[in-house]
Design a protein around this motif. Structure first.
Motif, PDB file in Angstrom:
ATOM      1  N   ASN A 116     -17.546 -14.214   0.794  1.00 38.70           N
ATOM      2  CA  ASN A 116     -18.107 -14.540   2.105  1.00 38.70           C
ATOM      3  C   ASN A 116     -18.777 -13.326   2.750  1.00 38.70           C
ATOM      4  O   ASN A 116     -18.617 -12.193   2.299  1.00 38.70           O
ATOM      5  N   ILE A 117     -19.506 -13.596   3.814  1.00 37.46           N
ATOM      6  CA  ILE A 117     -20.005 -12.506   4.662  1.00 37.46           C
ATOM      7  C   ILE A 117     -18.884 -12.176   5.648  1.00 37.46           C
ATOM      8  O   ILE A 117     -18.620 -12.933   6.586  1.00 37.46           O
ATOM      9  N   GLU A 118     -18.179 -11.080   5.404  1.00 38.03           N
ATOM     10  CA  GLU A 118     -17.042 -10.684   6.219  1.00 38.03           C
ATOM     11  C   GLU A 118     -17.258  -9.265   6.741  1.00 38.03           C
ATOM     12  O   GLU A 118     -18.125  -8.528   6.251  1.00 38.03           O
ATOM     13  N   LEU A 119     -16.452  -8.883   7.703  1.00 41.64           N
ATOM     14  CA  LEU A 119     -16.483  -7.517   8.218  1.00 41.64           C
ATOM     15  C   LEU A 119     -15.065  -7.070   8.485  1.00 41.64           C
ATOM     16  O   LEU A 119     -14.279  -7.791   9.108  1.00 41.64           O
ATOM     17  N   GLY A 120     -14.712  -5.905   7.982  1.00 46.11           N
ATOM     18  CA  GLY A 120     -13.364  -5.390   8.190  1.00 46.11           C
ATOM     19  C   GLY A 120     -13.385  -3.878   8.276  1.00 46.11           C
ATOM     20  O   GLY A 120     -14.435  -3.244   8.242  1.00 46.11           O
ATOM     21  N   ALA A 121     -12.192  -3.324   8.383  1.00 43.06           N
ATOM     22  CA  ALA A 121     -12.076  -1.869   8.453  1.00 43.06           C
ATOM     23  C   ALA A 121     -10.836  -1.436   7.692  1.00 43.06           C
ATOM     24  O   ALA A 121      -9.795  -2.102   7.749  1.00 43.06           O
ATOM     25  N   LYS A 122     -10.965  -0.322   6.981  1.00 42.73           N
ATOM     26  CA  LYS A 122      -9.806   0.330   6.362  1.00 42.73           C
ATOM     27  C   LYS A 122      -9.413   1.495   7.266  1.00 42.73           C
ATOM     28  O   LYS A 122     -10.237   2.356   7.581  1.00 42.73           O
ATOM     29  N   ILE A 123      -8.147   1.505   7.693  1.00 43.46           N
ATOM     30  CA  ILE A 123      -7.686   2.521   8.640  1.00 43.46           C
ATOM     31  C   ILE A 123      -6.479   3.235   8.035  1.00 43.46           C
ATOM     32  O   ILE A 123      -5.473   2.607   7.709  1.00 43.46           O
ATOM     33  N   ASP A 124      -6.595   4.550   7.878  1.00 47.02           N
ATOM     34  CA  ASP A 124      -5.527   5.354   7.288  1.00 47.02           C
ATOM     35  C   ASP A 124      -4.706   6.105   8.340  1.00 47.02           C
ATOM     36  O   ASP A 124      -3.747   6.800   7.985  1.00 47.02           O
ATOM     37  N   ASP A 125      -5.064   5.972   9.604  1.00 51.66           N
ATOM     38  CA  ASP A 125      -4.357   6.668  10.684  1.00 51.66           C
ATOM     39  C   ASP A 125      -2.892   6.233  10.721  1.00 51.66           C
ATOM     40  O   ASP A 125      -2.582   5.030  10.798  1.00 51.66           O
ATOM     41  N   ALA A 126      -1.991   7.192  10.633  1.00 51.10           N
ATOM     42  CA  ALA A 126      -0.559   6.887  10.534  1.00 51.10           C
ATOM     43  C   ALA A 126      -0.054   6.130  11.758  1.00 51.10           C
ATOM     44  O   ALA A 126       0.773   5.209  11.638  1.00 51.10           O
ATOM     45  N   ASN A 127      -0.528   6.504  12.945  1.00 54.23           N
ATOM     46  CA  ASN A 127      -0.083   5.846  14.171  1.00 54.23           C
ATOM     47  C   ASN A 127      -0.518   4.383  14.190  1.00 54.23           C
ATOM     48  O   ASN A 127       0.267   3.491  14.547  1.00 54.23           O
ATOM     49  N   PHE A 128      -1.763   4.132  13.792  1.00 53.08           N
ATOM     50  CA  PHE A 128      -2.243   2.749  13.759  1.00 53.08           C
ATOM     51  C   PHE A 128      -1.440   1.929  12.756  1.00 53.08           C
ATOM     52  O   PHE A 128      -1.063   0.784  13.032  1.00 53.08           O
ATOM     53  N   CYS A 129      -1.190   2.495  11.581  1.00 50.54           N
ATOM     54  CA  CYS A 129      -0.439   1.759  10.557  1.00 50.54           C
ATOM     55  C   CYS A 129       0.987   1.453  11.038  1.00 50.54           C
ATOM     56  O   CYS A 129       1.517   0.360  10.794  1.00 50.54           O
ATOM     57  N   GLU A 130       1.597   2.417  11.721  1.00 50.87           N
ATOM     58  CA  GLU A 130       2.952   2.201  12.234  1.00 50.87           C
ATOM     59  C   GLU A 130       2.971   1.075  13.274  1.00 50.87           C
ATOM     60  O   GLU A 130       3.849   0.204  13.251  1.00 50.87           O
ATOM     61  N   LYS A 131       1.983   1.070  14.175  1.00 57.39           N
ATOM     62  CA  LYS A 131       1.915   0.018  15.185  1.00 57.39           C
ATOM     63  C   LYS A 131       1.612  -1.343  14.542  1.00 57.39           C
ATOM     64  O   LYS A 131       2.084  -2.379  15.013  1.00 57.39           O
ATOM     65  N   SER A 132       0.838  -1.331  13.463  1.00 52.86           N
ATOM     66  CA  SER A 132       0.547  -2.584  12.757  1.00 52.86           C
ATOM     67  C   SER A 132       1.806  -3.137  12.101  1.00 52.86           C
ATOM     68  O   SER A 132       2.047  -4.353  12.110  1.00 52.86           O
ATOM     69  N   LEU A 133       2.647  -2.245  11.566  1.00 54.58           N
ATOM     70  CA  LEU A 133       3.920  -2.689  10.993  1.00 54.58           C
ATOM     71  C   LEU A 133       4.838  -3.243  12.080  1.00 54.58           C
ATOM     72  O   LEU A 133       5.564  -4.234  11.853  1.00 54.58           O
ATOM     73  N   GLN A 134       4.812  -2.626  13.233  1.00 55.00           N
ATOM     74  CA  GLN A 134       5.608  -3.143  14.350  1.00 55.00           C
ATOM     75  C   GLN A 134       5.117  -4.522  14.768  1.00 55.00           C
ATOM     76  O   GLN A 134       5.915  -5.417  15.053  1.00 55.00           O
ATOM     77  N   TRP A 135       3.783  -4.682  14.807  1.00 55.53           N
ATOM     78  CA  TRP A 135       3.203  -5.992  15.131  1.00 55.53           C
ATOM     79  C   TRP A 135       3.668  -7.039  14.121  1.00 55.53           C
ATOM     80  O   TRP A 135       4.034  -8.158  14.483  1.00 55.53           O
ATOM     81  N   PHE A 136       3.662  -6.683  12.838  1.00 56.87           N
ATOM     82  CA  PHE A 136       4.114  -7.600  11.787  1.00 56.87           C
ATOM     83  C   PHE A 136       5.568  -8.005  12.039  1.00 56.87           C
ATOM     84  O   PHE A 136       5.924  -9.188  11.959  1.00 56.87           O
ATOM     85  N   SER A 137       6.403  -7.026  12.343  1.00 55.22           N
ATOM     86  CA  SER A 137       7.829  -7.288  12.551  1.00 55.22           C
ATOM     87  C   SER A 137       8.059  -8.205  13.745  1.00 55.22           C
ATOM     88  O   SER A 137       8.867  -9.152  13.677  1.00 55.22           O
TER      89      SER A 137
END
Length: 422
Positions: A116-137
């Motif tokens: 598909n025509i999609e748009l995304g981002a790869k983010i390696d920032d540790a703080n962002f990844c930690e907050k994303s894991l919290q969001w998942f939880s």
């Protein structure tokens, strides 16, 4: 660090191979998307899924997740909160303590990851990844464990929803009746693809009916490329010990590139095929040839490459078609087995007969599938298979042989079940 990504497929594939754990929260997972993860992920990696069902997530995937949930590697839930549509697309990968997050528009489907025509981002920032894991939880608390009772109810709704979506797509198509839905070959980078631009262009415009030396040469180039593919496939087929043979006449292993007495007026495609061997065929009579029987094939058109079980062309394969019809009419266990095989095919597989094409996962019951198959008119083509876009990475020079063998393996049970037996 943040990088924009138009396609998740390439980088996800690289990271999956070495990952220790993955968290996936998406609105939808398809068979192809889930297969992509399983084929590429480190086998010992832990996998965590939070999946929406507001879109048509595959019931096959949900069933698999239910069966492996809690085995030490898988933890899975479906999201449910009254009045809320679960619509995220989040992938978090942990490799040796380093986290990578992918966020954007791409669901875990073949389209969302690649086509598909999609748009995304790869983010390696540790703080962002930690907050994303919290969001998942946090959101995982609204997840429901997948049960057999839930699945049985969901499967019924899923098939009804697929039918509604197909009708909606047909209605939407009426908004742009003159829209050309063909593939724009000029926009594709064919550098790594096994089939090149010129192979697809051989079937454009009036070329299928053109008997000039130029058009013949273009089609001959396609034919030569299919012979090259045959050289890659035959050792793999023999290694599998499948009862599949190439045409016993070398010149007929691949279909004709030039008009003749036994070709159609329009050469819309050229194919490579495998089926019964000479000894089996001649049991039906000295004049019989492989063309009169079912076969597995790779077929090149102007805008796709098909991998099919071509059960019968128009007025073709009478023995196999009659055998299928009689078994469907008389043998309940045969009908159940056929439905089981078809229901396990990936969601992009289709069954075409009487000029009508239906996806394999549209059939909600053995009876529905049987009625569709028994409606077959021998004057029309009968096909089970899937098609690939010219730019699909699975058709790259490195991948194409494995892609064909993988799909032949999926189609072979249908071939063996339909094949006429004395």
């Amino acid at each position: 660090m943040m990088e924009p990504k138009l396609r998740l497929y390439p980088e996800l594939k690289l990271l999956l191979a070495g990952c220790d754990e993955i968290w996936i929260a998406v609105a939808m997972i398809s068979d192809a998307g889930f297969d992509f993860i399983q084929k590429n992920i480190n086998p010992s990696a832990k996998q965590n899924y939070l999946v929406g069902i507001g879109l048509p997530t595959s019931p096959k995937v949900l069933r698999h997740l239910m069966e492996v949930d809690g085995n030490g590697l898988f933890q899975s839930k479906v999201y449910h909160k009254d009045g809320k549509l679960f619509h995220p697309k989040l992938y978090i990968i942990n490799t040796n303590g380093k986290y990578h997050a992918f966020v954007g528009s791409g669901n875990c489907t073949d389209g969302g990851l690649d086509k598909n025509i999609e748009l995304g981002a790869k983010i390696d920032d540790a703080n962002f990844c930690e907050k994303s894991l919290q969001w998942f939880s946090v959101n995982n608390k609204h997840g429901k464990i997948i049960t057999e009772e839930f699945l049985q109810a969901y499967e019924l709704l899923f098939h009804k929803r697929k039918q509604r979506m197909k009708k909606e797509q047909e209605e939407m198509a009426q908004l742009f009746p003159g829209d050309d839905k063909g593939i724009d070959l000029e926009s594709i980078d064919f550098k790594n693809q096994f089939f090149k631009k010129e192979h697809f262009r051989a079937f454009e415009g009036r070329k299928p009916t053109d008997r000039s030396a130029k058009s013949n040469m273009e089609r001959q180039n396609v034919r030569s490329q299919l012979y090259r593919l045959h050289d890659l496939l035959l050792p793999k087929i023999r290694a599998k010990k499948w009862n599949l043979a190439e045409h016993y006449a070398f010149d007929d292993i691949v279909s004709s590139a030039v008009h003749g007495l036994f070709t159609a007026n329009e050469l819309l495609a050229i194919w490579l095929h495998y089926g019964r061997g000479k000894r089996e065929i001649k049991e039906y009579g000295d004049k019989e040839t492989p063309l009169g029987f079912m076969r597995l094939q790779v077929i090149v058109h102007k805008d796709n490459v098909g991998i099919w079980n071509r059960i019968g062309k128009d007025n073709g394969s009478p023995y196999d078609r009659d055998y299928l019809k009689k078994k469907l009419q008389a043998d309940h266990s045969y009908r159940e087995r056929f439905y089981e095989i078809v229901s396990q095919l990936p969601s992009d597989y289709f069954i075409e007969l009487n000029g009508e094409s239906r996806y394999a996962d549209e059939f909600g019951s053995e009876q529905e599938l049987t009625e569709f198959l028994l409606s077959a008119d021998s004057r029309h083509y009968f096909i089970i298979g899937t098609n690939f876009r010219p730019d699909d990475p699975k058709l790259s020079t490195d991948n194409i042989a494995d892609t064909v063998i993988e799909n032949f393996a999926l189609l072979l049970p249908t071939y063996e079940l339909i094949k006429h037996k004395w």
